[in-house]
Design a protein around this motif. Structure first.
Motif: not given
Lengths: 121, 682
Positions: B72-73, A85-88, B53-56, B78-79
């Motif tokens: 947490l990931a 969802e973050s890559s809206e 990596g964090a996204h996956s 987001n950061l």
């Protein structure tokens, strides 16, 4: 037997999509670990549907969708995006480029299954 | 444990395997990012790879029901997203938060693996991450993207990240180029890879857009958006490839054709009838990715056990050959013997094959260690130059896993106690940077790993004083340098005056030695005051199937790994001398200390001191010892099996083995026996 190409760089995510589809009858799966592999496999495998991630190294999902939609050989095959969802914004672009459906990770297996039935029968 | 379900299914195992891999990669990338954060010039690919990596990890964790890990990931992602999109700038405090979050993430993943998931640290960490993400936000930029004049179709296919990279390049005064190249469908991945490799040296490859080939043969075109400080002509010269169109986007756009006569698209002459061989070669790069198979080590263990049992069955067949021959069926015996030989050859191949699957290069261990070195050096304010040698030396995967922790501790010790602070080093006339050298090499059936530093070395007198203080030795005891160094390996020994965060974690060199002995290895220290120390770890290449010498003592049978046996000699009892209350014999020009197995295991030696007996001369690394036994039975392949936790503490025994005739015997831990004997406790 309908053939589904899965382009996803995470092996676990890939195996999850596969295990969702495997339990259904009549589908064969082709795996691509990145956009490059997907591009290589497209002309060789007679693919009926493509499921792609957006964030992949080198050739990303949007680029893959654009390529498929602009290629008369596969132009009209159904295309699903699996993304977060973050890559809206990217998701919106994918749909604008001609993706038919999108699933948000973590996706609901039954949703993917019913979408496959809808598009491939 | 959260949501993992009642059984750890295959999917969860997949998750753990991949999550661990991602965490490893993230750790590596973060350390590299930390290095460039200091200089302020960060590689955008690196940041993007950490983000991915964090996204996956977030996606994976969510799917497999590890919601807290995902949470947490997600916050890290987001950061990282804000960082990679330039919304906030990287600074040391953000770097610290990232390091800490990564440590926590690593612990969580490991916790999920062994069922001890402790999620209590997550809320505080998430709060820290969000504080970072909300402060130091950059002003939104007015997009210079429009000035580039990109076509709608291209713009629509750019991800947010790619857009950001275009803007960043323009802001830094770089030119953006559109490079269009045509390829044949059979060779494009190799050739495009070559092209981007060349480009990456001169700037940033921002996006690679494939489109249907405009040539007749149905090839594929790629439009590469490339940011670089170079000029159009310079890039054309660098690419040096026919059929490539380069144009500078926006501003004073100059268009140049690399090939004078080339039209916009140009099919390469050789691209249509592609020679079979070439296409196969070109296919290698993309294919190799999917040629790797991830296998649970337990499956390989099982396979190895089966091979071991096959080896035993084979010995039984061999015995049968003898019996058949003895019963007068000589023709049949010959045929059977031939078949058994053939079986043996194939078995050997199988054994070797399975063994090779388990082997991984020591380089994988090095990667972990270099991360640790950088992390500790950072914490301690010391400068370390880590040099790695013999990274392709191969070792059994399980051994590599088991020595990771001891290695880590040895390296921590080197940095903590060995390497001096930079100012002290300069004063001593040494290079400001301390050197740590990791080297591995194969030596017969062993692999030797050495950790060498150029620090202050070990102060033998301090070691002795400490030992007296701790009551380990008496004041006035005369010890050789070697014996004094051995004190370090005694339980509870620590020379550190203050407990530091790094070495003072309650793990001493005794634990290091025990862990290494558990995989039949030996650890040794050499030191030169003022010049540095060297820790030498000697390990067997594999633990699975070994050749063993079968011996008997007081009516009992034992196996000794043949790799540690140097020779066997027949000795008369009158040759034994007693020196300092220890039995020794003179073997050529050396005095060989003896131990009696019957004494170690407190066996009632029925045939007390026979006139003639055997001495098995064993040695691991530089140490030699003679083990007194009653009889040598022969050599045999054995599969060492664990004797379980209950018997783990038994000195001198490393496992049990099946001899194939329904008899189970104990396998001697030769390294352990030597160590105990050197320590004088036997």
């Amino acid at each position: 037997m309908k053939k589904i190409l899965i382009a996803e760089d995470s092996p676990a995510m890939r195996s999850l999509v596969i295990s969702t589809i495997e339990v259904m009858d009549g589908y064969e799966i082709v795996e691509a670990a990145n956009g490059f592999e997907a591009l290589r496999l497209l002309p060789r495998e007679n693919v009926d549907l493509v499921i792609t991630d957006i964030n992949m190294p080198d050739i990303n999902g949007l680029e893959l969708i654009r390529y498929i939609r602009n290629n008369e050989n596969y132009g009209s095959i159904p295309l699903f995006i699996i993304s977060t969802e973050s890559s809206e914004k990217d998701l919106a672009k994918g749909l604008a480029l001609g993706a038919n459906e999108y699933l948000i990770k973590p996706f609901d297996p039954s949703q993917l299954q019913s979408l496959l039935k809808k598009y491939l029968g | 444990m959260s949501g993992a379900g009642d059984t750890i299914g295959k999917a969860v195992k997949d998750f753990l395997a991949e999550a661990e891999e991602i965490v490893d990669q993230l750790n590596n990338d973060l350390v590299n990012l930390g290095d460039c954060a200091d200089t302020g010039d960060c590689n955008p690919d690196l940041l993007n790879s950490i983000f991915r990596g964090a996204h996956s990890l977030k996606g994976l964790a969510g799917i497999f029901g590890f919601g807290e890990i995902g949470e947490l990931a997600h916050n890290m992602e987001n950061l990282l997203d804000s960082l990679r999109l330039g919304k906030i700038n990287l600074n040391p405090s953000i770097m610290n938060v990232l390091f800490d979050a990564m440590d926590l993430l690593g612990n969580l993943v490991r916790g999920a693996g062994d069922g001890h998931l402790d999620t209590s640290g997550i809320p505080a960490m998430v709060a820290r991450i969000n504080t970072c993400a909300n402060t130091s936000r950059n002003n939104a930029d007015d997009s210079p993207l429009a000035s580039l004049g990109l076509s709608e179709s291209v713009l629509n296919a750019l991800t947010e990240y790619e857009e950001h990279r275009l803007i960043e390049n323009v802001k830094k005064g770089k030119s953006i180029f559109s490079i269009i190249a045509s390829f044949s469908l059979t060779t494009f991945d190799q050739e495009l890879g070559d092209l981007t490799d060349v480009l990456k040296k001169e700037g940033e490859v921002i996006s690679t857009l494939p489109s249907v080939g405009s040539g007749n043969s149905g090839g594929i075109d790629f439009e590469i958006l490339f940011g670089s400080a170079r000029s159009c002509d310079e890039i054309a010269a660098i690419i040096d490839r026919p059929g490539v169109t380069i144009s500078q986007l926006g501003g004073a756009s100059s268009v140049s054709m690399p090939v004078a006569t080339a039209p916009v698209h140009f099919e390469e002459p050789q691209s249509e009838p592609v020679p079979v061989q070439q296409s196969a070669e070109a296919g290698m790069t993309a294919k190799s990715m999917s040629r790797m198979v991830r296998v649970d080590i337990l499956k390989l263990d099982e396979l190895m056990n089966i091979v071991g049992e096959l080896v035993l069955s084979h010995s039984t067949i061999n015995e049968l050959v003898g019996k058949v021959r003895g019963s007068g069926y000589s023709t049949l015996a010959i045929e059977l013997g031939k078949a058994a030989k053939g079986l043996q050859r194939k078995l050997n191949e199988l054994q070797k094959g399975v063994m090779e699957i388990r082997m991984i290069p020591v380089g994988q261990l090095y990667e972990k260690m270099s991360r640790i070195v950088r992390k500790i050096a950072r914490e301690q304010g010391k400068k370390i130059d880590l040099r790695l040698f013999g990274a392709d030396t191969e070792l059994d995967k399980l051994i590599i896993e088991d020595i990771s922790d001891p290695m880590m501790h040895i390296i921590r010790n080197s940095i903590d106690h060995g390497i001096e602070p930079p100012t002290e080093r300069v004063r001593l006339g040494k290079d400001e940077k301390g050197a740590i050298r990791l080297s591995s090499f194969q030596k017969g059936n062993h692999v030797v790993i050495e950790v060498e530093d150029d620090g202050r070395g070990i102060d033998i007198d301090r070691v002795k004083n400490k030992a007296i203080e701790k009551g380990l030795i008496q004041k006035g005891d005369i010890l050789s340098e070697r014996e004094a160094l051995e004190l370090i390996f005694l339980p509870g020994f620590s020379t550190s005056e203050k407990v530091t965060d790094v070495s003072g974690r309650g793990v001493g060199m005794d634990v290091v030695r025990n862990n290494i002995a558990a995989v039949s290895g030996m650890v040794d220290i050499e030191t030169r005051p003022g010049l540095g120390s060297k820790v030498i770890i000697t390990l067997p290449i594999t633990l699975a199937i070994i050749k063993a010498l079968i011996i008997s003592v007081a009516g009992r049978t034992y196996a000794m790994p043949i790799t540690s046996v140097l020779e066997t000699i027949l000795v008369e009892s009158r040759e034994i001398l007693t020196v300092e209350r220890r039995e020794v014999i003179q073997l050529r020009d050396m005095t060989l200390p003896l131990v009696r197995l019957a004494d170690i295991f407190e066996l009632n030696d029925i045939a007390a001191s026979p006139e003639l007996f055997y001495v098995v001369v064993v040695g691991v690394a530089e140490k030699r010892l003679g083990i007194v036994v009653d009889d040598l039975i022969g050599q045999q392949d054995i599969v060492i099996k664990s004797i379980g936790e209950t018997f783990k503490g038994f000195r001198g025994i490393s496992g049990a083995a099946d001899l194939g005739d329904q008899r189970t015997i104990l396998v001697l831990d030769v390294g352990g026996i030597i160590a105990e004997s050197t320590r004088g406790s036997i």
